[in-house]
Design a protein around this motif. Structure first.
Motif, PDB file in Angstrom:
ATOM      1  N   GLU A  45       9.861   6.881  -4.105  1.00 49.35           N
ATOM      2  CA  GLU A  45       9.790   6.199  -5.492  1.00 49.35           C
ATOM      3  C   GLU A  45      10.505   4.878  -5.660  1.00 49.35           C
ATOM      4  O   GLU A  45      10.131   4.180  -6.506  1.00 49.35           O
ATOM      5  CB  GLU A  45      10.130   7.125  -6.580  1.00 49.35           C
ATOM      6  N   THR A  46      11.310   4.392  -4.829  1.00 47.94           N
ATOM      7  CA  THR A  46      12.105   3.155  -4.825  1.00 47.94           C
ATOM      8  C   THR A  46      11.246   1.999  -4.324  1.00 47.94           C
ATOM      9  O   THR A  46      10.821   2.159  -3.192  1.00 47.94           O
ATOM     10  CB  THR A  46      13.581   3.306  -4.246  1.00 47.94           C
ATOM     11  N   GLU A  47      11.226   1.047  -5.097  1.00 43.99           N
ATOM     12  CA  GLU A  47      10.429  -0.212  -4.528  1.00 43.99           C
ATOM     13  C   GLU A  47      11.463  -0.725  -3.582  1.00 43.99           C
ATOM     14  O   GLU A  47      12.377  -1.120  -4.000  1.00 43.99           O
ATOM     15  CB  GLU A  47       9.912  -1.059  -5.882  1.00 43.99           C
ATOM     16  N   MET A  48      10.803  -1.232  -2.490  1.00 40.55           N
ATOM     17  CA  MET A  48      11.639  -1.780  -1.327  1.00 40.55           C
ATOM     18  C   MET A  48      11.056  -3.209  -1.162  1.00 40.55           C
ATOM     19  O   MET A  48       9.798  -3.558  -1.301  1.00 40.55           O
ATOM     20  CB  MET A  48      11.749  -0.955  -0.287  1.00 40.55           C
ATOM     21  N   SER A  49      12.061  -4.105  -0.716  1.00 45.13           N
ATOM     22  CA  SER A  49      11.601  -5.525  -0.350  1.00 45.13           C
ATOM     23  C   SER A  49      11.161  -5.503   1.104  1.00 45.13           C
ATOM     24  O   SER A  49      11.047  -4.530   1.736  1.00 45.13           O
ATOM     25  CB  SER A  49      12.730  -6.329  -0.445  1.00 45.13           C
ATOM     26  N   VAL A  50      10.679  -6.582   1.380  1.00 46.64           N
ATOM     27  CA  VAL A  50       9.927  -6.617   2.800  1.00 46.64           C
ATOM     28  C   VAL A  50      10.449  -7.782   3.718  1.00 46.64           C
ATOM     29  O   VAL A  50      10.339  -8.733   3.090  1.00 46.64           O
ATOM     30  CB  VAL A  50       8.081  -6.621   2.617  1.00 46.64           C
ATOM     31  N   LEU A 112      -2.023 -11.298   4.222  1.00 46.27           N
ATOM     32  CA  LEU A 112      -1.912 -11.049   2.695  1.00 46.27           C
ATOM     33  C   LEU A 112      -2.657  -9.775   2.564  1.00 46.27           C
ATOM     34  O   LEU A 112      -2.016  -8.712   1.766  1.00 46.27           O
ATOM     35  CB  LEU A 112      -2.496 -11.831   1.900  1.00 46.27           C
ATOM     36  N   GLU A 113      -3.661  -9.311   3.117  1.00 44.62           N
ATOM     37  CA  GLU A 113      -4.248  -7.984   2.878  1.00 44.62           C
ATOM     38  C   GLU A 113      -3.413  -6.809   3.375  1.00 44.62           C
ATOM     39  O   GLU A 113      -3.185  -5.743   2.942  1.00 44.62           O
ATOM     40  CB  GLU A 113      -5.564  -7.942   3.647  1.00 44.62           C
ATOM     41  N   ILE A 114      -2.786  -7.074   4.480  1.00 44.54           N
ATOM     42  CA  ILE A 114      -1.831  -6.115   5.450  1.00 44.54           C
ATOM     43  C   ILE A 114      -0.719  -6.020   4.106  1.00 44.54           C
ATOM     44  O   ILE A 114      -0.458  -4.640   3.798  1.00 44.54           O
ATOM     45  CB  ILE A 114      -1.360  -6.796   6.433  1.00 44.54           C
ATOM     46  N   LEU A 115      -0.234  -6.822   3.521  1.00 42.59           N
ATOM     47  CA  LEU A 115       0.979  -6.805   2.670  1.00 42.59           C
ATOM     48  C   LEU A 115       0.430  -5.730   1.281  1.00 42.59           C
ATOM     49  O   LEU A 115       1.194  -5.182   0.917  1.00 42.59           O
ATOM     50  CB  LEU A 115       1.726  -8.008   2.230  1.00 42.59           C
ATOM     51  N   GLU A 116      -0.945  -6.100   1.130  1.00 46.54           N
ATOM     52  CA  GLU A 116      -1.240  -5.356  -0.199  1.00 46.54           C
ATOM     53  C   GLU A 116      -1.297  -3.812   0.028  1.00 46.54           C
ATOM     54  O   GLU A 116      -0.972  -3.130  -0.393  1.00 46.54           O
ATOM     55  CB  GLU A 116      -2.681  -5.961  -0.618  1.00 46.54           C
ATOM     56  N   GLN A 117      -1.913  -3.285   1.483  1.00 46.78           N
ATOM     57  CA  GLN A 117      -1.715  -2.138   1.889  1.00 46.78           C
ATOM     58  C   GLN A 117      -0.334  -1.678   1.724  1.00 46.78           C
ATOM     59  O   GLN A 117      -0.295  -0.517   1.525  1.00 46.78           O
ATOM     60  CB  GLN A 117      -2.379  -1.992   3.373  1.00 46.78           C
ATOM     61  N   VAL A 118       0.566  -2.276   2.496  1.00 47.28           N
ATOM     62  CA  VAL A 118       1.814  -2.191   2.368  1.00 47.28           C
ATOM     63  C   VAL A 118       2.456  -1.704   1.275  1.00 47.28           C
ATOM     64  O   VAL A 118       3.235  -0.486   1.038  1.00 47.28           O
ATOM     65  CB  VAL A 118       2.823  -3.069   3.340  1.00 47.28           C
ATOM     66  N   ARG A 119       2.046  -2.630   0.308  1.00 45.81           N
ATOM     67  CA  ARG A 119       2.485  -2.500  -1.120  1.00 45.81           C
ATOM     68  C   ARG A 119       2.027  -0.790  -1.713  1.00 45.81           C
ATOM     69  O   ARG A 119       2.871   0.031  -2.352  1.00 45.81           O
ATOM     70  CB  ARG A 119       1.845  -3.471  -2.133  1.00 45.81           C
ATOM     71  N   VAL A 120       0.749  -0.642  -1.605  1.00 44.19           N
ATOM     72  CA  VAL A 120       0.182   0.676  -2.036  1.00 44.19           C
ATOM     73  C   VAL A 120       0.794   1.887  -1.274  1.00 44.19           C
ATOM     74  O   VAL A 120       1.416   2.859  -2.014  1.00 44.19           O
ATOM     75  CB  VAL A 120      -1.379   0.484  -1.944  1.00 44.19           C
ATOM     76  N   ARG A 121       0.872   1.967   0.121  1.00 41.21           N
ATOM     77  CA  ARG A 121       1.159   2.938   0.975  1.00 41.21           C
ATOM     78  C   ARG A 121       2.792   3.426   0.512  1.00 41.21           C
ATOM     79  O   ARG A 121       3.165   4.352   0.537  1.00 41.21           O
ATOM     80  CB  ARG A 121       0.817   2.884   2.187  1.00 41.21           C
ATOM     81  N   TRP A 122       3.498   2.266   0.781  1.00 44.29           N
ATOM     82  CA  TRP A 122       5.137   2.474   0.840  1.00 44.29           C
ATOM     83  C   TRP A 122       5.543   1.987  -0.548  1.00 44.29           C
ATOM     84  O   TRP A 122       6.858   1.925  -0.373  1.00 44.29           O
ATOM     85  CB  TRP A 122       5.616   1.680   1.962  1.00 44.29           C
ATOM     86  N   ASN A 123       5.038   1.552  -1.592  1.00 42.38           N
ATOM     87  CA  ASN A 123       5.896   1.128  -2.711  1.00 42.38           C
ATOM     88  C   ASN A 123       6.506   0.010  -2.416  1.00 42.38           C
ATOM     89  O   ASN A 123       7.845  -0.099  -2.829  1.00 42.38           O
ATOM     90  CB  ASN A 123       6.365   2.342  -3.388  1.00 42.38           C
ATOM     91  N   ALA A 124       5.943  -1.124  -1.648  1.00 47.23           N
ATOM     92  CA  ALA A 124       6.759  -2.152  -1.210  1.00 47.23           C
ATOM     93  C   ALA A 124       6.743  -3.243  -2.384  1.00 47.23           C
ATOM     94  O   ALA A 124       5.676  -3.116  -3.022  1.00 47.23           O
ATOM     95  CB  ALA A 124       6.660  -2.385   0.033  1.00 47.23           C
ATOM     96  N   GLN A 125       7.829  -4.140  -2.480  1.00 39.46           N
ATOM     97  CA  GLN A 125       7.658  -5.330  -3.220  1.00 39.46           C
ATOM     98  C   GLN A 125       7.211  -6.465  -2.393  1.00 39.46           C
ATOM     99  O   GLN A 125       7.959  -6.802  -1.486  1.00 39.46           O
ATOM    100  CB  GLN A 125       9.021  -5.535  -3.881  1.00 39.46           C
TER     101      GLN A 125
END
Length: 269
Positions: A45-50, A112-125
């Motif tokens: 649930e914790t948003e993480m930086s990348v 950028l598309e990879i990062l959007e998938q990372v955002r959704v799957r891992w709750n990433a910032q």
């Protein structure tokens, strides 16, 4: 797409999607892929930086990810390492991604598309990420900076063999004069200048023979890095340059100052 936060604690998918993940295809370009490192102790649930690491010509993605794992563990970050394979549409093409577009692929948009998938799957910032790249990855990194400065918290460029200058009298990839026609993006030096930049190279990394063989005779990697530094600083970018004693053309050898650079920015945030 399964989100880690949707899986029960004991679900085997949690083990697959944390720590060192498998490679996943890029969302709209399955010839490209990426893998991730996610610290196992983090709460989904914790948003993480990348931090994003872009490989060089040798595509040694595994070693690149491994080198960034201690940094990710210390600072509770997600590591994203894309793979832009050689030989797309041309079996001998090892350079494709370095200048951002080749064979109908926009490698910046793939990331950028990879990062959007990372955002959704891992709750990433992923609105602003730290980006680093060595050699060919360094070429990609500074060109991505020109096109998408709003998506970057910081950039570290290590030992690029050729560089793009903030010069509208030259066309891409030598300069930025035709970026609007080529990418639909006008490069804005003022926006680029808002992103901290590290330029790093090994003291033993001359590279003159390598560059001559790839069409850049008479120049060395240090000279190319100096050209990039002059262009960036001339347009207001705060640039730190580091030479690593006793290191040749080595991604691992130039990684410590990159990690220190990012860690310092995180400490100041």
């Amino acid at each position: 797409m399964i989100r880690v936060a949707d899986l029960p604690d004991a679900h085997p998918g949690r083990r697959l999607l944390t720590g060192r993940t498998p490679f996943f295809v890029a969302p709209t370009e399955p010839r490209c892929s990426y893998c991730v490192y996610v610290p196992r102790g983090r709460a989904p649930e914790t948003e993480m930086s990348v931090v994003v690491g872009v490989h060089g010509t040798g595509r040694n993605v595994g070693a690149l990810r491994e080198g960034l794992i201690p940094f990710a563990e210390r600072h509770n970050l997600i590591v994203v390492t894309p793979l832009f394979p050689a030989g797309i549409d041309d079996p001998d093409d090892v350079h494709n991604y370095k200048a951002i577009d080749a064979h109908g692929i926009r490698f910046d948009l793939v990331l950028l598309e990879i990062l959007e998938q990372v955002r959704v799957r891992w709750n990433a910032q992923v609105d602003k990420v730290m980006l680093c790249g060595h050699s060919g990855g360094g070429q990609f990194a500074h060109r991505f900076l020109y096109l998408h400065p709003d998506r970057l918290a910081a950039v570290a460029v290590s030992a690029p063999g050729c560089v793009t200058l903030l010069d509208n009298s030259l066309t891409w990839p030598e300069g930025t004069g035709d970026s609007q026609q080529r990418f639909g993006i006008t490069v804005e030096p003022e926006a680029v200048a808002r992103v901290p930049v590290l330029l790093v190279i090994g003291s033993e990394d001359d590279g003159r023979a390598d560059l001559a063989a790839t069409g850049y005779p008479g120049r060395s990697r240090p000279e190319q890095l100096d050209r990039l530094a002059e262009s960036l600083t001339g347009h207001g970018t705060v640039t730190l340059k580091v030479e690593v004693p006793g290191v040749g053309h080595s991604a691992a050898g130039t990684q410590p100052p990159i990690v220190d650079f990012f860690a310092g920015l995180l400490a100041d945030a």
